[in-house]
Design a protein around this motif. Sequence first.
Motif, PDB file in Angstrom:
ATOM      1  N   SER A 199      -6.919  43.163 -14.507  1.00 17.29           N
ATOM      2  CA  SER A 199      -6.167  41.935 -14.705  1.00 17.29           C
ATOM      3  C   SER A 199      -6.847  41.174 -15.837  1.00 17.29           C
ATOM      4  O   SER A 199      -8.053  41.269 -16.026  1.00 17.29           O
ATOM      5  N   SER A 257      -7.356  37.990 -16.151  1.00 16.91           N
ATOM      6  CA  SER A 257      -8.318  37.054 -15.593  1.00 16.91           C
ATOM      7  C   SER A 257      -8.302  37.172 -14.072  1.00 16.91           C
ATOM      8  O   SER A 257      -7.238  37.204 -13.468  1.00 16.91           O
ATOM      9  N   ALA A 264      -9.664  34.906 -12.143  1.00 15.85           N
ATOM     10  CA  ALA A 264      -9.930  33.569 -11.601  1.00 15.85           C
ATOM     11  C   ALA A 264      -8.981  33.217 -10.460  1.00 15.85           C
ATOM     12  O   ALA A 264      -9.403  32.668  -9.444  1.00 15.85           O
ATOM     13  N   LYS A 265      -7.703  33.554 -10.597  1.00 13.75           N
ATOM     14  CA  LYS A 265      -6.729  33.196  -9.554  1.00 13.75           C
ATOM     15  C   LYS A 265      -6.988  33.971  -8.255  1.00 13.75           C
ATOM     16  O   LYS A 265      -6.748  33.470  -7.166  1.00 13.75           O
ATOM     17  N   TRP A 266      -7.525  35.175  -8.382  1.00 16.84           N
ATOM     18  CA  TRP A 266      -7.854  35.964  -7.192  1.00 16.84           C
ATOM     19  C   TRP A 266      -9.063  35.378  -6.480  1.00 16.84           C
ATOM     20  O   TRP A 266      -9.099  35.302  -5.257  1.00 16.84           O
ATOM     21  N   GLU A 324      -9.862  32.322  -6.499  1.00 13.86           N
ATOM     22  CA  GLU A 324      -9.410  31.083  -5.886  1.00 13.86           C
ATOM     23  C   GLU A 324      -8.666  31.331  -4.574  1.00 13.86           C
ATOM     24  O   GLU A 324      -8.831  30.609  -3.600  1.00 13.86           O
ATOM     25  N   ALA A 325      -7.854  32.387  -4.543  1.00 10.76           N
ATOM     26  CA  ALA A 325      -7.033  32.659  -3.366  1.00 10.76           C
ATOM     27  C   ALA A 325      -7.835  33.266  -2.225  1.00 10.76           C
ATOM     28  O   ALA A 325      -7.440  33.175  -1.068  1.00 10.76           O
ATOM     29  N   SER A 384     -17.521  30.184  -8.190  1.00  5.59           N
ATOM     30  CA  SER A 384     -16.326  29.951  -7.389  1.00  5.59           C
ATOM     31  C   SER A 384     -16.614  29.234  -6.075  1.00  5.59           C
ATOM     32  O   SER A 384     -15.690  28.835  -5.384  1.00  5.59           O
TER      33      SER A 384
END
Lengths: 157, 157
Positions: free
Chosen positions: B48, B50, B52-54, B56-57, B76
């Motif tokens: 991917s 980035s 970052a969204k993973w 975060e989730a 994080s």
Amino acid sequence: MRICAILNGGGHTAETLALVEKLHNVEPYYMVDAFDHLTISKVKKNRKLYVLSPRKRNTDSKIISGFRLVLTMILTSLYFMRYRFRAVVAVGGTLTVPVMFLARFCRIKTMFVESVARVYTLSMSGHILYGKVDVFAVQWVTLAKQLKRSVYGGIVL
Amino acid sequence: MIFATVGTTSFDELIEALDKTIQEDEVIIAQIGNGLYMPTDILFFRFSQSLAKWYEAADFIITSGGAGSLFECLKSNKPFLAVENKSVMGRHQRELLDYLSKHGFIFMWDDLSNIRLGIEQAKEFFPNRKILNMMEYYSLLFIWMMDSDFWGNDIYG
């Protein structure tokens, strides 16, 4: 001022991008391997310098990688002529050593930052470039204490 | 949700261990890189742009010992477990992992056959966060390099 940052994929890319963000008043151009799609997707459109990565360790023959290296050197010197970089920065990886030596030959300033993964020992490119670049920065105090000609810079990530 | 990441290379042993020991009421999403092992019970993707969204989730993160992912996990503020990838060149991840876990910044686990125990212990681990407040001198170093005399002046004095 225009500078050239060398992206080598994986953790090296993350560190180099973080390093360039910290420098003020620079216009960074990124040197990337033309087949490394993940790294290419992380860089702005007109700031890319495509080259071929000389050696994927232990996976291809010496003749092919030698050919790639020669082609990369020719491309790099053309880029240096075209853009007139004031400095080259890198955080290790395959492309670092040949491009840094070419930059020294072209009288461009060179800044090498040892990867954050190295706490007690130098990486292979670090060993070769130690004492041969303008700024040799390391990210851990433990390593800076051992090496007289290195500068401690703090963790870049 | 548990998120597992292996970085730009592959780490089949970790994905396999997670795939075999998954519990019924649990969701695991994995970034498997160039790995050849195809998980059956956990959801996965290869790369991917980035992560970052993973991060975060996720409620909990499992990461390989690559410097890039380790420092992203540290930033994080999520509980996470670090596992050494023994197949990388020269086993260079060991150095950073040993240093960070010795000073209590991360929780490291070696025994892949017993990874559930590692996850349980890592959830209760309280990390030392001092590392993120370290000073950085890269901008100063860069200015110093550009100001020093061009060619032939030994900046190391």
